[in-house]
Design a protein around this motif. Structure first.
Motif, short mmCIF file in Angstrom:
data_model
loop_
_atom_site.label_atom_id
_atom_site.label_comp_id
_atom_site.label_asym_id
_atom_site.label_seq_id
_atom_site.Cartn_x
_atom_site.Cartn_y
_atom_site.Cartn_z
N LEU A 66 0.79 -1.22 0.00
CA LEU A 66 0.00 0.00 0.00
C LEU A 66 0.82 1.27 0.00
O LEU A 66 0.47 2.25 -0.66
CB LEU A 66 -0.85 0.03 1.28
N ASP A 67 1.91 1.27 0.78
CA ASP A 67 2.51 2.59 1.04
C ASP A 67 3.96 2.51 1.48
O ASP A 67 4.48 1.43 1.77
CB ASP A 67 1.67 3.34 2.08
N GLU A 68 4.57 3.68 1.52
CA GLU A 68 5.97 3.80 1.98
C GLU A 68 6.20 5.23 2.46
O GLU A 68 5.59 6.17 1.96
CB GLU A 68 6.93 3.48 0.81
N TYR A 69 7.05 5.36 3.46
CA TYR A 69 7.43 6.70 3.93
C TYR A 69 8.31 7.38 2.88
O TYR A 69 9.16 6.73 2.25
CB TYR A 69 8.25 6.60 5.21
N ILE A 70 8.13 8.69 2.73
CA ILE A 70 8.99 9.46 1.83
C ILE A 70 10.35 9.65 2.53
O ILE A 70 10.41 10.00 3.70
CB ILE A 70 8.40 10.86 1.54
N GLY A 71 11.40 9.36 1.77
CA GLY A 71 12.76 9.61 2.27
C GLY A 71 13.42 8.40 2.92
O GLY A 71 14.59 8.47 3.28
N LEU A 72 12.69 7.29 3.09
CA LEU A 72 13.32 6.10 3.66
C LEU A 72 13.52 5.07 2.55
O LEU A 72 12.56 4.71 1.87
CB LEU A 72 12.47 5.47 4.76
N ASP A 73 14.76 4.60 2.39
CA ASP A 73 14.95 3.55 1.37
C ASP A 73 14.85 2.17 2.04
O ASP A 73 14.75 2.06 3.27
CB ASP A 73 16.23 3.76 0.56
N GLY A 74 14.85 1.15 1.21
CA GLY A 74 14.58 -0.21 1.69
C GLY A 74 15.58 -0.75 2.70
O GLY A 74 15.29 -1.75 3.38
N THR A 75 16.74 -0.11 2.82
CA THR A 75 17.73 -0.60 3.80
C THR A 75 17.46 0.01 5.18
O THR A 75 18.00 -0.46 6.17
CB THR A 75 19.18 -0.24 3.38
N ALA A 106 12.10 7.99 -4.67
CA ALA A 106 12.13 8.32 -6.11
C ALA A 106 12.45 9.81 -6.26
O ALA A 106 12.01 10.62 -5.44
CB ALA A 106 10.78 7.99 -6.73
N GLU A 107 13.20 10.12 -7.32
CA GLU A 107 13.57 11.53 -7.54
C GLU A 107 12.33 12.36 -7.85
O GLU A 107 12.16 13.47 -7.37
CB GLU A 107 14.52 11.61 -8.73
N ASP A 108 11.46 11.76 -8.69
CA ASP A 108 10.26 12.47 -9.10
C ASP A 108 9.06 11.70 -8.54
O ASP A 108 8.68 10.64 -9.07
CB ASP A 108 10.22 12.53 -10.65
N MET A 109 8.47 12.20 -7.47
CA MET A 109 7.40 11.44 -6.80
C MET A 109 6.13 11.34 -7.67
O MET A 109 5.41 10.36 -7.59
CB MET A 109 7.05 12.07 -5.44
N GLN A 110 5.87 12.38 -8.49
CA GLN A 110 4.67 12.31 -9.33
C GLN A 110 4.81 11.17 -10.35
O GLN A 110 3.87 10.42 -10.60
CB GLN A 110 4.41 13.65 -10.04
N LYS A 111 6.05 11.03 -10.88
CA LYS A 111 6.30 9.92 -11.82
C LYS A 111 6.15 8.58 -11.11
O LYS A 111 5.64 7.61 -11.67
CB LYS A 111 7.73 10.03 -12.38
N GLU A 112 6.63 8.52 -9.86
CA GLU A 112 6.54 7.28 -9.09
C GLU A 112 5.07 6.90 -8.85
O GLU A 112 4.70 5.73 -8.95
CB GLU A 112 7.31 7.42 -7.77
N CYS A 113 4.24 7.91 -8.57
CA CYS A 113 2.80 7.65 -8.37
C CYS A 113 2.20 7.06 -9.65
O CYS A 113 1.46 6.06 -9.60
CB CYS A 113 2.06 8.93 -8.01
N ASN A 153 -0.79 8.58 -4.45
CA ASN A 153 -0.55 10.00 -4.16
C ASN A 153 0.41 10.18 -3.00
O ASN A 153 0.65 9.25 -2.23
CB ASN A 153 -1.89 10.70 -3.90
N VAL A 154 0.93 11.40 -2.92
CA VAL A 154 1.83 11.75 -1.82
C VAL A 154 1.01 12.50 -0.79
O VAL A 154 0.23 13.39 -1.13
CB VAL A 154 2.99 12.64 -2.33
N VAL A 155 1.12 12.09 0.47
CA VAL A 155 0.30 12.71 1.53
C VAL A 155 1.15 13.22 2.67
O VAL A 155 2.18 12.64 3.01
CB VAL A 155 -0.69 11.70 2.17
N GLU A 156 0.68 14.30 3.26
CA GLU A 156 1.23 14.76 4.53
C GLU A 156 0.53 13.94 5.60
O GLU A 156 -0.70 13.84 5.59
CB GLU A 156 0.88 16.25 4.74
N LEU A 157 1.28 13.35 6.49
CA LEU A 157 0.65 12.51 7.50
C LEU A 157 -0.05 13.36 8.56
O LEU A 157 0.45 14.42 8.96
CB LEU A 157 1.68 11.59 8.16
N ASP A 158 -1.19 12.86 8.99
CA ASP A 158 -1.96 13.53 10.03
C ASP A 158 -1.17 13.47 11.36
O ASP A 158 -0.53 12.46 11.63
CB ASP A 158 -3.28 12.75 10.18
N PRO A 159 -1.21 14.55 12.16
CA PRO A 159 -0.48 14.50 13.44
C PRO A 159 -0.83 13.27 14.28
O PRO A 159 0.04 12.69 14.94
CB PRO A 159 -0.93 15.78 14.15
#
Ligand code: F6R
Length: 236
Positions: A66-75, A106-113, A153-159
Motif C-alpha cells: 500500500l505505502d511507503e514513507y517518503i525519504g526512507l529507502d529499503g535498507t 524516487a527523484e520524481d514522486m509524481q512519476k513514481e505515483c 498520491n503523496v500525503v502529509e501525515l496527520d499529526p
C-alpha cells in the motif's frame, strides 16, 4: 459486507491468514495487496508457517504494498520495504522481484505515483487487498480529507498518525512527515478486500467506518460500497 468479531488477536490472525491462503490456493498466480503495521504481523506469521509446512506456494504470487514513507529507502529498518522483507518476504518462497512497494526515495514522486498505478493496472488489478485501519480511519495512508483521492498520491501525515507511528521510532520527531500511498481506485477495484483491526483502541473507528455515514472524513467508510469486503475485528 461481512463483519466478523472475534475475541483474540490470534483468532483474527488465523482467520485472516486462512482467507489469504484460500486466495493463493484458488489462484496461484494471484496479486496480493499487502499492508504493514502491527495488525498484519500475526497474519504474516500464519502464512509463513503454512509455507514452511509445504501447504502454501507463493512462487507465482505477485504482491503490491500500500505505502511507503517518503525519504526512507529499503535498507532503513523503519521503511515499509524493510518491514515486508523481514516480516514476510524473506520467509516465504515469493520471488523478491515479484514484490512491489512504492519507492519513497524516487527523484520524481509524481512519476513514481503514475508508475505505481500503471504497474497495478498492468498486473490486471489486485485479487485480494489486505488493509489495516488507522485511528483516524485512514487506509493505506489515505488520511481524512475533503474528497477521496483516486490514484497513488503523496500525503502529509496527520499529526495523530505521526503520534500513533512514533511507537516504531525513537521519537515522534523521527517519524517521516509524508508518505506515498496507493489511492482509493486500486483499493476499491480489488476483487476482494480484507480489513483487520484489533483491540479496544480500534473499536470506535471500526464502528464509525462500517456503521456510520460514507465520508472522506473517515476514509475507510468508502469500503462499505465494496462488493466483497470482509472486516475482522478482535476485541483484544
Ligand atoms: C500500513 C498502512 C496503514 C496501517 C494503519 C494501522 O501499510 O497502510 O494504514 O494499516 O495505520 O496500523 P496498525 O496496524 O499498526 O495499527
Amino acid at each position: 459486507m461481512n463483519l466478523i468479531t472475534v475475541k483474540t488477536y490470534e483468532e483474527l490472525s488465523r482467520k485472516a491468514g486462512k482467507l489469504i491462503a484460500s486466495q493463493v490456493l484458488l489462484k496461484p498466480n494471484c496479486v496480493l495487496g499487502l499492508a504493514t503495521g502491527s495488525s498484519p504481523i500475526g497474519t504474516y506469521k500464519y502464512l509463513i508457517e503454512e509455507c514452511k509446512n509445504g501447504d502454501l506456494d507463493f512462487s507465482k504470487v505477485t504482491t503490491v504494498n500500500l505505502d511507503e514513507y517518503i525519504g526512507l529507502d529499503g535498507t532503513n529498518d523503519q521503511s515499509y520495504r524493510y518491514f515486508m522483507n523481514t516480516n514476510l518476504f524473506e520467509h516465504i518462497n515469493v520471488p523478491m522481484e515479484n514484490t512491489n512497494v512504492p519507492n519513497g526515495c524516487a527523484e520524481d514522486m509524481q512519476k513514481e505515483c503514475a508508475r505505481y498505478d500503471a504497474l497495478i493496472e498492468d498486473l490486471g488489478g489486485i485479487d485480494l487487498q489486505l488493509l489495516g485501519i488507522g485511528l483516524d480511519g485512514h487506509i493505506g495512508f489515505n488520511e481524512p480529507c475533503e474528497f477521496f483521492v483516486k490514484g497513488t498520491n503523496v500525503v502529509e501525515l496527520d499529526p495523530s498518525t505521526i503520534e500513533a507511528n512514533a511507537r516504531f521510532f525513537a521519537s515522534a520527531d523521527e517519524v517521516p512527515k509524508s508518505a506515498i500511498t496507493m489511492g482509493m481506485q486500486a483499493i476499491m477495484q480489488a476483487k476482494n478486500v480484507l480489513l483487520i483491526a484489533n483491540g479496544p483502541a480500534k473499536r470506535e473507528i471500526v464502528e464509525k467506518a462500517f456503521k456510520g455515514p460514507i465520508t472522506p472524513l473517515v476514509p475507510a467508510s468508502i469500503l462499505q460500497l465494496h462488493p466483497s469486503l470482509t472486516v475482522i475485528y478482535s476485541e483484544n
